[in-house]
Design an enzyme around this catalytic site. Structure first.
Site, PDB file in Angstrom:
ATOM      1  N   ARG A  37      11.485  11.382  -3.380  1.00  0.00           N
ATOM      2  CA  ARG A  37      10.928  12.124  -2.246  1.00  0.00           C
ATOM      3  C   ARG A  37      10.004  13.258  -2.685  1.00  0.00           C
ATOM      4  O   ARG A  37       9.744  14.185  -1.947  1.00  0.00           O
ATOM      5  CB  ARG A  37      12.051  12.661  -1.356  1.00  0.00           C
ATOM      6  N   HIS A  68      12.179   1.338  -8.296  1.00  0.00           N
ATOM      7  CA  HIS A  68      11.650   1.500  -6.933  1.00  0.00           C
ATOM      8  C   HIS A  68      10.748   2.728  -6.953  1.00  0.00           C
ATOM      9  O   HIS A  68      11.161   3.802  -7.376  1.00  0.00           O
ATOM     10  CB  HIS A  68      12.799   1.691  -5.935  1.00  0.00           C
ATOM     11  N   TYR A  71       8.986   6.885  -1.998  1.00  0.00           N
ATOM     12  CA  TYR A  71       8.784   6.560  -0.577  1.00  0.00           C
ATOM     13  C   TYR A  71       7.566   7.272   0.009  1.00  0.00           C
ATOM     14  O   TYR A  71       7.141   6.962   1.117  1.00  0.00           O
ATOM     15  CB  TYR A  71      10.026   6.966   0.233  1.00  0.00           C
ATOM     16  N   HIS A 108       6.579   0.227  -1.389  1.00  0.00           N
ATOM     17  CA  HIS A 108       6.389  -0.084   0.030  1.00  0.00           C
ATOM     18  C   HIS A 108       4.888  -0.121   0.297  1.00  0.00           C
ATOM     19  O   HIS A 108       4.195   0.853  -0.011  1.00  0.00           O
ATOM     20  CB  HIS A 108       7.027   0.989   0.912  1.00  0.00           C
ATOM     21  N   GLU A 147       7.035  -4.812  -1.539  1.00  0.00           N
ATOM     22  CA  GLU A 147       8.301  -5.062  -0.834  1.00  0.00           C
ATOM     23  C   GLU A 147       8.031  -5.576   0.574  1.00  0.00           C
ATOM     24  O   GLU A 147       7.147  -5.086   1.277  1.00  0.00           O
ATOM     25  CB  GLU A 147       9.142  -3.776  -0.778  1.00  0.00           C
ATOM     26  N   ASP A 181      13.320  -8.079   0.524  1.00  0.00           N
ATOM     27  CA  ASP A 181      14.441  -7.270   1.022  1.00  0.00           C
ATOM     28  C   ASP A 181      15.034  -7.982   2.237  1.00  0.00           C
ATOM     29  O   ASP A 181      14.357  -8.143   3.262  1.00  0.00           O
ATOM     30  CB  ASP A 181      13.944  -5.867   1.387  1.00  0.00           C
ATOM     31  N   HIS A 184      14.985  -6.097   5.615  1.00  0.00           N
ATOM     32  CA  HIS A 184      13.641  -5.948   6.173  1.00  0.00           C
ATOM     33  C   HIS A 184      13.098  -7.263   6.723  1.00  0.00           C
ATOM     34  O   HIS A 184      12.495  -7.286   7.798  1.00  0.00           O
ATOM     35  CB  HIS A 184      12.682  -5.400   5.097  1.00  0.00           C
ATOM     36  N   HIS A 218      16.183  -7.387  -2.712  1.00  0.00           N
ATOM     37  CA  HIS A 218      17.093  -6.315  -2.313  1.00  0.00           C
ATOM     38  C   HIS A 218      18.079  -6.953  -1.349  1.00  0.00           C
ATOM     39  O   HIS A 218      17.659  -7.571  -0.361  1.00  0.00           O
ATOM     40  CB  HIS A 218      16.342  -5.179  -1.622  1.00  0.00           C
ATOM     41  N   ASP A 231      14.427  -0.431  10.303  1.00  0.00           N
ATOM     42  CA  ASP A 231      14.858  -0.468   8.909  1.00  0.00           C
ATOM     43  C   ASP A 231      16.115   0.380   8.725  1.00  0.00           C
ATOM     44  O   ASP A 231      16.024   1.572   8.429  1.00  0.00           O
ATOM     45  CB  ASP A 231      13.699   0.056   8.045  1.00  0.00           C
ATOM     46  N   HIS A 233      19.748  -0.135   6.721  1.00  0.00           N
ATOM     47  CA  HIS A 233      20.594  -1.004   5.906  1.00  0.00           C
ATOM     48  C   HIS A 233      22.067  -0.896   6.336  1.00  0.00           C
ATOM     49  O   HIS A 233      22.509   0.169   6.737  1.00  0.00           O
ATOM     50  CB  HIS A 233      20.501  -0.612   4.420  1.00  0.00           C
ATOM     51  N   GLU A 263      21.216  -1.850  -1.818  1.00  0.00           N
ATOM     52  CA  GLU A 263      20.679  -0.512  -1.513  1.00  0.00           C
ATOM     53  C   GLU A 263      21.466   0.056  -0.332  1.00  0.00           C
ATOM     54  O   GLU A 263      20.888   0.395   0.699  1.00  0.00           O
ATOM     55  CB  GLU A 263      19.205  -0.599  -1.134  1.00  0.00           C
TER      56      GLU A 263
HETATM   57 ZN   LIG Z   1      14.608  -2.500  -0.181  1.00  0.00          ZN
HETATM   58 ZN   LIG Z   2      12.283  -0.215  -0.605  1.00  0.00          ZN
END
Ligand SMILES: [Zn+2]
Ligand SMILES: [Zn+2]
Length: 333
Positions: A37, A68, A71, A108, A147, A181, A184, A218, A231, A233, A263
């Site tokens: 982040r 990964h 973000y 992403h 992704e 993923d 997703h 993922h 989105d 999880h 994840e």
């Molecule tokens: Zn993912």
């Molecule tokens: Zn991701």
């Protein structure tokens, strides 16, 4: 055979993730090489690399490792300054992964914000082309994976044709791939919960994108329903996808040595207030699916009767809400 693992914390140094992964029963792992982040990253030192190599050797059963990316990166941004900042951050992430000799980095694709789908895709593709060129020497062994996304807001990468466009116009390059993923893709409207649905989804992916492009997975369940484009999880077996769907992936001989990473939240309190470590439990469950497959070495339809069946109500609720693949008319969704 898929290599099951999870996202592991790199707190205290990336090398420390190996021990954590080993304790959780991982066969491979997913990591951040910097705070996900924040834009800034502490430069990698020779000592960092050396410590990582030592642990990679000690825990050589944990491979491949995948990274990964942050973000914050948005290569679809219509804002030139944010685009450039995103590009430089992603290039840095790719080179950081390469410094540790990590074969995969997933990012992403981004959100087009106030522009439109076509402009967003074009800007991501432009970034990828530049990235492949500028890291040809510094990160030649690291594959950059786009992704699959849920399609929340102005997020791109939910429709398979977005991925096809990016692979074609961002390259073509052998260094580009896709990270699939499950949460997703399901939220994006592709139903792979049953063996038949799984076969259809994979056939559609193959037709539009090409299955060879899938480099990693993922493994997440989804809190929201099919095609809801949200989105969130969920633990495997505790969401709208259900456990059975993951058996479809684990039984598919096309995924030889492909990493599949959880994840999902790591801890949960049981009824007595004790803290439970969840990754080892989920990894065990998934591994058991795979083992029973090997010993049975028979069709998926037989397995569905052995494994916990999906509650029928889920398919009854959601199967009619999303257009079939053939119904897709517009160029991009
Ligand atoms: Zn993912
Ligand atoms: Zn991701």
């Amino acid at each position: 055979m898929m290599r099951i693992g999870a996202h592991m914390s790199a707190a205290g140094g990336l090398f420390k993730a190996f021990k954590r992964a080993d304790e959780a029963g991982c066969e491979s792992m997913l990591v951040f090489t910097k705070s996900n982040r924040q834009w800034k990253a502490k430069p990698i030192t020779d000592k960092d690399v050396e410590k990582y190599r030592q642990e990679a050797e000690k825990y050589s059963h944990i491979q491949p490792v995948a990274v990964h990316a942050s973000y914050l990166i948005n290569l679809a941004s219509p804002d030139d300054a944010l685009w450039e900042k995103s590009y430089l951050a992603l290039r840095d992430e790719v080179e950081r992964a390469a410094a540790f000799d990590i074969p995969y980095i997933t990012f992403h694709p981004g959100s087009f914000m106030k522009s439109d789908v076509e402009s967003g895709l074009e800007r991501i593709a432009r970034g990828l082309q530049r990235l492949v060129g500028e890291t040809a020497v510094t990160a030649s062994n690291t594959t950059i994976c786009i992704e699959t996304m849920a399609g929340q807001g102005t997020n791109l990468g939910a429709a398979f044709d977005h991925l096809a466009y990016l692979l074609e116009h961002g390259g073509p390059s052998e260094r580009l791939g896709v990270c699939f993923d499950t949460c997703h893709v399901f939220a994006g409207g592709y139903d792979f919960r049953t063996p038949a649905g799984y076969a259809d989804t994979m056939a559609e992916f193959d037709r539009v994108v090409g299955l060879d492009n899938i480099k990693c997975f993922h493994f997440n369940d989804s809190k929201f329903g099919l095609g809801e484009r949200k989105d969130r999880h969920a633990h495997i077996g505790q969401g709208e996808i259900g456990r059975e769907a993951f058996a479809n992936f684990l039984n598919d001989p096309r995924w030889a040595n492909h990493p599949a990473h959880l994840e999902t939240p790591k801890k949960e309190e049981d009824a007595d207030g004790n803290e439970l470590e969840l990754d080892p439990i989920t990894i065990n469950t998934l591994t058991a699916f795979r083992k029973s497959t090997q010993s049975l070495s028979t069709s998926i339809s037989l397995h569905t009767s052995i494994w916990h069946p999906m509650p029928l109500i889920v398919s009854a609720l959601y199967c009619c809400q999303f257009p079939t693949f053939g119904a897709r008319k517009a160029k991009f969704h």
